[in-house]
Enzyme design. Sequence first.
Site, short mmCIF file in Angstrom:
data_model
loop_
_atom_site.label_atom_id
_atom_site.label_comp_id
_atom_site.label_asym_id
_atom_site.label_seq_id
_atom_site.Cartn_x
_atom_site.Cartn_y
_atom_site.Cartn_z
N ASP A 157 0.44 5.21 -7.88
CA ASP A 157 0.58 5.39 -6.44
C ASP A 157 2.02 5.68 -6.07
OD1 ASP A 157 0.35 5.33 -3.71
OD2 ASP A 157 -0.44 3.29 -3.58
N ASP A 360 1.78 11.89 -0.62
CA ASP A 360 1.27 10.60 -1.08
C ASP A 360 0.10 10.83 -2.03
OD1 ASP A 360 0.85 7.83 -1.25
OD2 ASP A 360 -0.58 7.87 0.41
#
Length: 482
Positions: A157, A360
Amino acid sequence: MSSFLIASLLVLSFLCSLEKSLSFQTRREAIESNHDSQYSHLVHLSSLLPSPTCSSSTKDSKPKASLEVRHKHGPCSQLNEDKAKVPTHNDILSQDQKRVNHIHSMLSKNKGHDNSVKEELDSTTLPAKSGSLIGSGNYFVVVGIGSPKRDLSLIFDTGSDLTWTQCEPCARSCYKQQDPIFDPSKSTSYSNITCTSSVCTQLTSATGNQPGCASSSNACIYGIQYGDSSFSVGYFSRERLTVTATEVVDNFLFGCGQNNQGLFGGSAGLLGLGRNPISFVEQTATKYKKLFAYCLPSTASNVGYLTFGRVADNYIKYTPLSTNSGVSSFYALDLLGIYVGGAKLSISSSTFSTGGTIIDSGTVITRLPPTAYSALRTEFQKGMSRYPKASALSILDTCYDLSGYKVFAIPKISFVFGGGVTVDLAAAGVLYVGSVKQVCLAFAPNGDDSDTTIFGNVQQKTLQVVYDAAGGKVGFGVGGCK
């Protein structure tokens, strides 16, 4: 020649001519349905649908620090053997919205609350709400932790900093994961960080919570909570991290979770690739020069990669990281404009600069300012006017029933970033397929033009995305997974 034979030949000739005409007409209509073919994708519907079996990576020569990237809920993943627990598309998109809300709240300048972890580990009171995913569209890699190493599947992430995994003895609770839970007592390289260590204080900026302290052992306690109320609490520690058979990182700072709740897709925890000092990227700065790249596969039945260190970048176009304030550990970019079907959307560049833009890996659907989304949707719908519409799918309001088409055409969509970099999205980066009867435009609006734009992982599919934190830039290359 008999009249019967002549008639038969005429019929056969007519049928062949009709077949060619229909074939040409199908191809022509598919292309003409969306402007000129230069500005449209001719898409085979089957290319957007995952197959029931996994296709291994076609990347022949891999760098020594390269990991396979797999989707949590596809045939390449072993994290969800119980098919009944695989989330629906509505679940995935609903959880994605919660992640976005959490990101927006993190970036808000008016937080006005104290998230400190004031309790000790054995009496922590972080809320234990229903187990939810931190983003069902996330991808995972397998790394080794400990001596001897234990292979663990971790979500990677770019929007998180702390790397953590569940640890025995699970003082309060552990969610169900596919891998055996890591037991630090069986590792010769494990050690706890003390409360008085300067490293312990770095947790505040990395997690948004002030660290706690175990009175009995003087061990530093971390606590991290995600937007869907899932969380992890445990010891902040050092351990040997094995990236590949030849790549090892000693004294790696990570969270050894003793109290964890949330489904997390069956993974063992999370690999944080943000920009905080305790992220993997910063901890390995000497080794990998703050450089990593990944390619997310086109469907869940394909494999991508995550690579650390030097990458082949002959065909990569770089855009500078933005200096837009308030972006915390996120990678911020300057988004300047969007093209749909070869036409630039008539929106002011200030539309994007007001809230800024981040890229992201954990957000599924790209979020745009409402003004920009409205303009994009209008142009996309013009190019799709030939196809029957379908009902909305959760947050996706522009959907089509393509069950009657093997091949169809969609307008090409391109993003223009700072430095004159134009990124053309693949067809898999434009559409989200709920089913062949519900193929949707994979974008959604933010609540307000002042909210941060988020370039999500659907739009990044098949691109080679290169993060050069030391060089202050992010790069994009097409066909990255091949």
